[in-house]
Scaffold this active site. Sequence first.
Site, PDB file in Angstrom:
ATOM      1  N   LYS A  89       0.913  -1.047  -0.426  1.00  0.00           N
ATOM      2  CA  LYS A  89       0.104  -0.096   0.002  1.00  0.00           C
ATOM      3  C   LYS A  89       1.050   1.495  -0.024  1.00  0.00           C
ATOM      4  O   LYS A  89       1.820   1.186   0.975  1.00  0.00           O
ATOM      5  CB  LYS A  89      -0.461   0.035   1.522  1.00  0.00           C
ATOM      6  CG  LYS A  89      -1.916  -0.996   1.161  1.00  0.00           C
ATOM      7  CD  LYS A  89      -2.840  -0.201   2.373  1.00  0.00           C
ATOM      8  CE  LYS A  89      -3.797  -1.955   2.746  1.00  0.00           C
ATOM      9  NZ  LYS A  89      -5.120  -1.585   3.791  1.00  0.00           N
ATOM     10  N   ARG A 136     -25.626  -5.136   5.200  1.00  0.00           N
ATOM     11  CA  ARG A 136     -25.192  -6.831   5.151  1.00  0.00           C
ATOM     12  C   ARG A 136     -25.516  -7.775   5.788  1.00  0.00           C
ATOM     13  O   ARG A 136     -25.612  -9.265   5.338  1.00  0.00           O
ATOM     14  CB  ARG A 136     -24.039  -6.525   4.677  1.00  0.00           C
ATOM     15  CG  ARG A 136     -23.468  -5.412   3.428  1.00  0.00           C
ATOM     16  CD  ARG A 136     -21.283  -5.010   3.231  1.00  0.00           C
ATOM     17  NE  ARG A 136     -20.945  -6.021   3.614  1.00  0.00           N
ATOM     18  CZ  ARG A 136     -20.610  -6.296   2.323  1.00  0.00           C
ATOM     19  NH1 ARG A 136     -20.601  -5.412   0.809  1.00  0.00           N
ATOM     20  NH2 ARG A 136     -18.944  -6.827   2.734  1.00  0.00           N
ATOM     21  N   GLU A 161     -19.648  -8.493   8.450  1.00  0.00           N
ATOM     22  CA  GLU A 161     -20.851  -7.819   9.541  1.00  0.00           C
ATOM     23  C   GLU A 161     -21.578  -8.321   9.890  1.00  0.00           C
ATOM     24  O   GLU A 161     -22.394  -9.170  10.599  1.00  0.00           O
ATOM     25  CB  GLU A 161     -20.905  -6.943   8.716  1.00  0.00           C
ATOM     26  CG  GLU A 161     -20.179  -5.086   7.720  1.00  0.00           C
ATOM     27  CD  GLU A 161     -19.743  -6.056   6.817  1.00  0.00           C
ATOM     28  OE1 GLU A 161     -19.083  -4.729   7.240  1.00  0.00           O
ATOM     29  OE2 GLU A 161     -19.323  -6.705   6.502  1.00  0.00           O
TER      30      GLU A 161
END
Length: 642
Positions: free
Chosen positions: A285, A399, A371
Amino acid sequence: MTQPPKTPLLDQIHLPADLRRMDDSRMPQLADELRAEMIDAVSRTGGHLGAGLGVVELTLAIHKIFDTPNDRLIFDVGHQCYPHKILTGRRERIRTLRQEGGLSGFTRRAESEYDPFGAAHSSTSISSGLGMAVASQLSGTKRNVISVIGDGALSAGMAYEALNNAGALDARLIVILNDNDMSIAPPTGAMSAYLARMASGRAYMGIRERGKQLTSYLGRSFDRAITRAVEHARGYVTGGTLFEEMGFFHIGPIDGHNLEHLLPVLRNVRDHAEGPVLIHVVTQKGKGYPPAEEAADKYHGVSKFDVVTGTQAKAKPNAPSYTNVFAEALVQEAREDDKIVAVTAAMPAGTGLDTFDREFPERTFDVGIAEQHAVTFSAGLATEGYKPFAAIYSTFLQRAYDQVVHDVAIQNLPVRFAIDRAGYVGADGPTHAGSFDVTYLSTLPNFVVMAAADEAELKHMVRTAAAHDTGPIAFRYPRGEGVGCELPVRGEVLEIGKGRIVREGTKVAILSLGTRLADSLLAAEDLEAAGLSTTVADARFAKPLDRAMILKLARDHDVLVTVEEGSIGGFGSHVMQLLAEEGLLDGGLRMRSMVMPDHFVEQAKPEAMYAACGLDRKGIVDTVFKALGTDAGKISTGATKA
């Protein structure tokens, strides 16, 4: 502001077809120019930086080797799609990212034919890619489908469901695992790259296919057993045993920044691979921009920044953010009650639970991008007498709706839902707007649903949730700063289902749920100036309703307007149901419900979004005037009851 970088090679690339005509030897320089262009663009608009910097070489390699858009390229989540947008005809607009009327910060079908699937939430790329691959098979179309998914998104159950299905279907799907955080198996330099090229090459693929043909004569079960045994053994060398067991041919890990490794592997897979393939690439990243390399978390999502120093522009806060108020209030309650625990789904900083974690690490649980698991995990904690606070963004809680219904509401378990990012969120647009939580929670038996009007109310609601042990309870609050009100030392326990009158009047009643209260009070001033005595009430609770307060407002006023930062079917609908049951809509009451419009609202500053939807001060005033069948110029001081 610095000048845009010099990009002579990138200036020649308008579409991926131009890239395919470029010699491989020029690709490293092109990668440098693409990275510089992205850094400059994001420094001017803000947005997601680190993830895109990490996939520059990978994005170039995919577009060079595969025939996009005929070949389908799907990015999971979409945080990393800025280089893709620059290469696919959107470079001229790249400095409009996440601005009103500008490019989306995610992939979006309506924006380009190179975005075959819209994204913004995680772990959808393999499922959607598999659907496209199967559709190609059914239609007899020969094309490659490439799904790029990060190791973080691979923590979600949906990704594994898709991998399992893809392996069973033996579809022509290429999954690229972009491992940029916690490497599953680190690349080992030249030897790793050599093995990846060998495993993806014609010779190995041919031997593998001929072996499968030979063993097929021995019967389907024997064939599958031998094939799996061989691949399992190879998996110990390449680190891909899990994926091989799921039916994927695994390649890698390889260095995702080394184009000399990436290009031949992708060519081999394009030309020789059959069935589902998983390519494991390892990237960094923030690659190529030192500030982002050194602090990947701080440069994941950025505001405008100085390219030279990396310093991000931050507006001086006028009040604490709602997220910080929630986090500090929860810490305060947890000091008093050792049964309070905190659960987040891969968003410890975004939800403020990193603050809780610093003081109570043993009572903080980050379950990853999961979730559904977060909700049922919280339900399990609740069964044993603990007090879980599941801090999840409104749009992400969607979700886990089945778990909210089946595992929490039906069993009446006291899970506390702290719902951040309620209402419009600005630059992230419709995919992240907290539009539906009041509606989808208020329909559920046993639930208590609260909405904070300001940061002081939020403290009260945190304490109320901590004290509520008789069933599930939720409280919602927006992104950004509070209104600057005085905060109590500690929140109070609110009476469940009890609102409050904030301002007294006689003709018009404005009943607000959530942070539209500030605009409701301003609208009341305008109405008073026009001669309309106005009451303003803060409902506090969408469920249960304060029946006594609402019925009194309806009986004592000519006009009743409800205002909320939510969709049709929410608070206003429940108020109307109550009034209809009581027969109060049959007489002279003029009732209006102000909600978000029945369409997805595009990215802009939140205040502009609310104004465009009529949910601001002016919109409330206009609604009252329309209810009375007149306008401001016809209403005089001391107007008689209509």
